[in-house]
Design a protein around this motif. Structure first.
Motif, PDB file in Angstrom:
ATOM      1  N   PRO A 188      -5.189 -10.793   2.829  1.00 14.40           N
ATOM      2  CA  PRO A 188      -6.505 -11.426   2.948  1.00 14.40           C
ATOM      3  C   PRO A 188      -7.604 -10.463   3.429  1.00 14.40           C
ATOM      4  CG  PRO A 188      -4.956 -12.318   4.562  1.00 14.40           C
ATOM      5  CD  PRO A 188      -4.168 -11.429   3.658  1.00 14.40           C
ATOM      6  N   GLU A 189      -7.240  -9.446   4.198  1.00 11.92           N
ATOM      7  CA  GLU A 189      -8.266  -8.526   4.706  1.00 11.92           C
ATOM      8  C   GLU A 189      -7.871  -7.072   4.496  1.00 11.92           C
ATOM      9  OE1 GLU A 189     -10.775  -9.835   8.160  1.00 11.92           O
ATOM     10  OE2 GLU A 189      -8.875 -10.811   8.677  1.00 11.92           O
ATOM     11  N   ARG A 190      -7.117  -6.836   3.435  1.00  9.61           N
ATOM     12  CA  ARG A 190      -6.696  -5.463   3.167  1.00  9.61           C
ATOM     13  C   ARG A 190      -6.854  -5.156   1.682  1.00  9.61           C
ATOM     14  NH1 ARG A 190      -0.815  -3.092   4.117  1.00  9.61           N
ATOM     15  NH2 ARG A 190      -1.249  -0.945   3.481  1.00  9.61           N
ATOM     16  N   LEU A 191      -7.425  -3.986   1.428  1.00  5.41           N
ATOM     17  CA  LEU A 191      -7.802  -3.617   0.067  1.00  5.41           C
ATOM     18  C   LEU A 191      -7.279  -2.219  -0.237  1.00  5.41           C
ATOM     19  CD1 LEU A 191      -9.806  -4.914  -2.027  1.00  5.41           C
ATOM     20  CD2 LEU A 191     -11.542  -3.400  -1.088  1.00  5.41           C
ATOM     21  N   LEU A 192      -6.803  -2.053  -1.472  1.00  6.39           N
ATOM     22  CA  LEU A 192      -6.410  -0.714  -1.917  1.00  6.39           C
ATOM     23  C   LEU A 192      -7.270  -0.354  -3.126  1.00  6.39           C
ATOM     24  CD1 LEU A 192      -4.300   1.668  -1.615  1.00  6.39           C
ATOM     25  CD2 LEU A 192      -3.079   0.553  -3.490  1.00  6.39           C
ATOM     26  N   VAL A 193      -7.976   0.768  -3.031  1.00  3.09           N
ATOM     27  CA  VAL A 193      -8.798   1.238  -4.152  1.00  3.09           C
ATOM     28  C   VAL A 193      -8.216   2.559  -4.632  1.00  3.09           C
ATOM     29  CG1 VAL A 193     -11.111   1.926  -4.910  1.00  3.09           C
ATOM     30  CG2 VAL A 193     -10.848   0.170  -3.140  1.00  3.09           C
ATOM     31  N   ASP A 263      -6.883   2.933   1.426  1.00  2.00           N
ATOM     32  CA  ASP A 263      -6.202   1.745   1.937  1.00  2.00           C
ATOM     33  C   ASP A 263      -7.060   1.242   3.101  1.00  2.00           C
ATOM     34  OD1 ASP A 263      -4.552  -0.148   3.039  1.00  2.00           O
ATOM     35  OD2 ASP A 263      -2.731   1.076   2.890  1.00  2.00           O
ATOM     36  N   ILE A 264      -7.787   0.134   2.845  1.00  2.00           N
ATOM     37  CA  ILE A 264      -8.786  -0.333   3.825  1.00  2.00           C
ATOM     38  C   ILE A 264      -8.299  -1.620   4.488  1.00  2.00           C
ATOM     39  CG2 ILE A 264     -11.214  -0.971   4.148  1.00  2.00           C
ATOM     40  CD1 ILE A 264     -11.496   0.338   1.196  1.00  2.00           C
ATOM     41  N   ASP A 265      -8.216  -1.579   5.808  1.00  2.00           N
ATOM     42  CA  ASP A 265      -7.802  -2.756   6.568  1.00  2.00           C
ATOM     43  C   ASP A 265      -9.013  -3.257   7.351  1.00  2.00           C
ATOM     44  OD1 ASP A 265      -6.714  -4.651   8.257  1.00  2.00           O
ATOM     45  OD2 ASP A 265      -4.820  -3.556   8.485  1.00  2.00           O
ATOM     46  N   PHE A 266      -9.642  -4.314   6.847  1.00  2.00           N
ATOM     47  CA  PHE A 266     -10.872  -4.819   7.486  1.00  2.00           C
ATOM     48  C   PHE A 266     -10.575  -5.448   8.841  1.00  2.00           C
ATOM     49  CE2 PHE A 266     -11.890  -4.701   2.977  1.00  2.00           C
ATOM     50  CZ  PHE A 266     -13.103  -4.042   2.996  1.00  2.00           C
ATOM     51  N   ALA A 267      -9.371  -6.012   9.009  1.00  2.00           N
ATOM     52  CA  ALA A 267      -9.031  -6.678  10.269  1.00  2.00           C
ATOM     53  C   ALA A 267      -8.937  -5.662  11.410  1.00  2.00           C
ATOM     54  CB  ALA A 267      -7.714  -7.431  10.112  1.00  2.00           C
ATOM     55  N   SER A 268      -8.280  -4.542  11.148  1.00  2.00           N
ATOM     56  CA  SER A 268      -8.133  -3.544  12.217  1.00  2.00           C
ATOM     57  C   SER A 268      -9.233  -2.480  12.149  1.00  2.00           C
ATOM     58  CB  SER A 268      -6.754  -2.880  12.137  1.00  2.00           C
ATOM     59  OG  SER A 268      -6.630  -2.180  10.920  1.00  2.00           O
TER      60      SER A 268
END
Lengths: 524, 108
Positions: A188-193, A263-268
């Motif tokens: 839900p709050e992690r994205l891989l580009v 690898d983006i973790d918006f929560a942390s």
């Protein structure tokens, strides 16, 4: 000469107002297996052409001078409907040169009257071949363009459910290319580009790109970490596609892929970057501070057995942007003698405005620029955009005029509307600060560079210039010195006075070894 | 570096060919002082030194320091200094560093 069997079913349009010549030509062509359609003039030929639009002609044999027009009129009309159809002109004495001079519709063949059958048959066979080659070429171009449109569609996809925003600008050199961007939701709050550039910029590169994307998507869906995906694809390229490492292979693909994954973790509030041979991405935080996402270069996938992928990790407490671009952008920036970052911003803005910058015509490679907003969706961006990030040593001192020209060109590219007086202030203060940094900072620590950064915040129209030198700095009372410089005509440190006066705000840290200057473009 | 001595108005005019910046300041300094310290100029009775930097689009701190040296030289002779400037940005740089208080600035 083609034989009769090979010409079976090929359709020839024969146009001549002389019934005898029409009959002669059609008779001999039919004898050799051609399907002929005859017309007595230009208008009749046009009507027949339209009536037969479902089954295209393969060549046209036409007289030059006819009562209702010329063969040139007919050919120009035909080219508007089918620009692949080859033509043969049957010309009388003295007409050939006239036709050649008047013809604007490309190459064609000529036959002299009276028509010699052997020459007619040979010319028609060659015209049919020419038409087929043109049509095959057109089909191939159309297929490549379709692949290109598909790539544009794949690059532009940014599912609304993803917890971040992505801006992409892609300028392929040809209709299709090997650059790619893939976005995966890892939670839900992690994205891989994943951003990558396949060697070459043709259909082969496009195919390998599609293959790579399929492998990445499949392995990510199965929960494989991206660095392991890179490692697997490196082995795959070397062991299965490289003829050099696999002598039994019939076909040497010899492909390499420069790839980079965010690898983006918006929560942390954290992101990491895996890089295999991709130009080092840039991160800019909410205060306009720039950072390279990694320091050392790495090999593209498909070069060597060892995994040389580098890892960079960064906290993003206040958000910011990450930028990645293919080496095509760096090449064009080099040609234009501007900063890649300014060029990237200029291209992203041009894409938003729906325009294609003229300088792209000089581009020798595909260009892909990706900007990732590192704040969760719905948060106002407000971050600074990177325009320039350089590192200078003592040896750069004598080249300050060239550096200044490069800064100016970069700023003009990224912010074309920058007022002339602001440009002057910015260049003058930058010049002073960089000279100081090189002269004093680098002298104290010669192996360390003086960094020079320019960032821009469009919302506030503030250009921020940051200079950091490796020296210890020194205590300096600006206001006291400014007064003394005026009264006693001191001939030193006038640059510091300019740096204190010309910007709308100047911030000093580490005894002047770190200087941040803001230039408000709204202020008169 | 062009210079003209007008004995009728007791004015010495120095014309700078372009920008006055760190990369050419040393050469300009040599050129200027070669003129100012030449026998003819030293012996002449000039009371005004006109500095023409209308061709300059940029004057940086090293350039400003050169101007300070020239102003000091003129003052020691008891001469006043007049500066001719076109570029408004250069004019601003001179004003921000208060050199407009040390010479009369004429915006051409």
């Amino acid at each position: 000469m083609s034989n009769a069997a090979s010409q079976t079913g090929k359709r020839i349009l024969v146009v001549d107002d002389d019934a005898g010549i029409r009959l002669l030509i059609t008779h001999h062509l039919k004898k050799r297996g051609y399907d002929t359609v005859a017309a007595a003039g230009v208008k009749a030929a046009e009507e027949l052409f339209l009536q037969n639009s479902q089954t295209r002609f393969d060549a046209v044999v036409t007289d030059y001078l006819m009562p209702d027009g010329t063969g040139i009129d007919l050919l120009e009309w035909i080219k508007q409907h089918d620009n692949t159809l080859a033509a043969i002109f049957v010309t009388g004495v003295g007409e050939r040169d006239l036709v050649k001079r008047s013809l604007r519709t490309g190459a064609c063949d000529f036959l002299d009257k009276p028509v010699q059958i052997q020459l007619l048959v040979q010319a028609v066979a060659e015209a049919v071949d020419r038409t087929q080659r043109q049509r095959a070429l057109q089909d191939a171009e159309s297929s490549v363009q379709e692949v290109g449109r598909l790539q544009q569609f794949m690059l532009g996809s940014n599912p609304a459910t993803l917890p971040g925003t992505l801006e992409i600008c892609w300028h392929p050199k040809h209709a299709a290319g090997g650059d790619l961007v893939n976005v995966f939701s890892l939670g839900p709050e992690r994205l891989l580009v994943v951003v990558a550039d396949v060697s070459g910029h043709d259909l082969k590169a496009g195919f390998i790109s599609a293959f790579f994307q399929g492998v990445v998507r499949g392995m990510i869906e199965k929960g494989t970490p991206i660095n392991e995906v890179f490692s697997y694809f490196n082995r795959f390229l070397l062991r299965e596609w490289s003829g050099q490492n696999n002598p039994s292979s019939q076909f040497d693909v010899s492909a390499s892929v420069s790839a980079c994954a965010f690898d983006i973790d918006f929560a942390s509030e954290h992101f990491s970057v895996w890089n295999s041979g991709f130009p080092i991405p840039i991160f800019t935080d909410s205060l306009g501070k720039l950072r390279r996402c990694g320091e050392s270069a790495s090999h593209p996938l498909g070069w060597f057995d060892d995994d040389s992928a580098t890892l960079f990790e960064q906290d993003v407490e206040q958000g910011g942007f990450a930028y990645a671009w293919t080496d095509g952008l760096e090449d064009l920036a080099g040609q234009l003698e501007i900063s890649p970052m300014s060029l990237a911003e200029s291209l992203l803005k041009a894409r938003r405005d729906g325009v294609t910058p003229a300088f792209l015509k000089d581009c020798g490679d595909d260009i892909l620029v990706v900007r990732i907003n590192l704040m969760p969706k719905g948060t106002e961006p407000g971050a600074f955009q990177p325009l320039l990030f350089e590192e200078y040593f003592s040896a750069h001192g004598p080249r300050i005029d060239q550096l200044q020209s490069q800064w100016e060109r970069s700023l003009q590219t990224a912010i074309p509307a920058i007022p002339e007086s602001k440009m002057f202030d910015l260049l003058l203060c930058s010049r002073e600060a960089v000279i100081n940094g090189i002269k004093y900072g680098c002298a104290a620590n010669p192996n360390q560079p003086c960094s020079y950064e320019i960032t821009y915040q469009p919302e506030s129209q503030i250009v921020r210039v940051s200079i950091n030198d490796p020296g210890p700095g020194h205590a300096f009372d600006w206001s006291r010195y400014e007064k003394a410089a005026e009264e006693q005509l001191l001939d030193a440190h006038r640059g510091l006075i300019l740096m204190n006066r010309l910007p709308s705000r100047t911030m000093i840290e580490r005894g002047g070894a770190s200087v941040i200057m803001d230039f408000d473009l709204k202020q008169p | 570096m062009k210079h003209v001595l007008d004995t009728s108005t007791k004015t010495l005019a120095l014309t700078f060919p372009g920008d006055i910046v760190s990369t050419n300041a040393t050469t300009l300094r040599e050129d200027v002082f070669k003129i100012l310290e030449s026998e003819t100029i030293v012996r002449s009775e000039w009371t005004t030194l006109e500095l023409d930097f209308r061709a300059a689009n940029m004057v940086d701190s090293i350039g400003l320091n050169l101007l300070v040296s020239i102003i000091k030289f003129a003052r020691n002779r008891g001469s006043k200094v007049v500066g001719h400037v076109v570029n408004t940005n250069v004019q601003r740089a001179l004003c921000f560093t208060r050199l407009n208080t040390q010479m009369e600035l004429i915006a051409a």
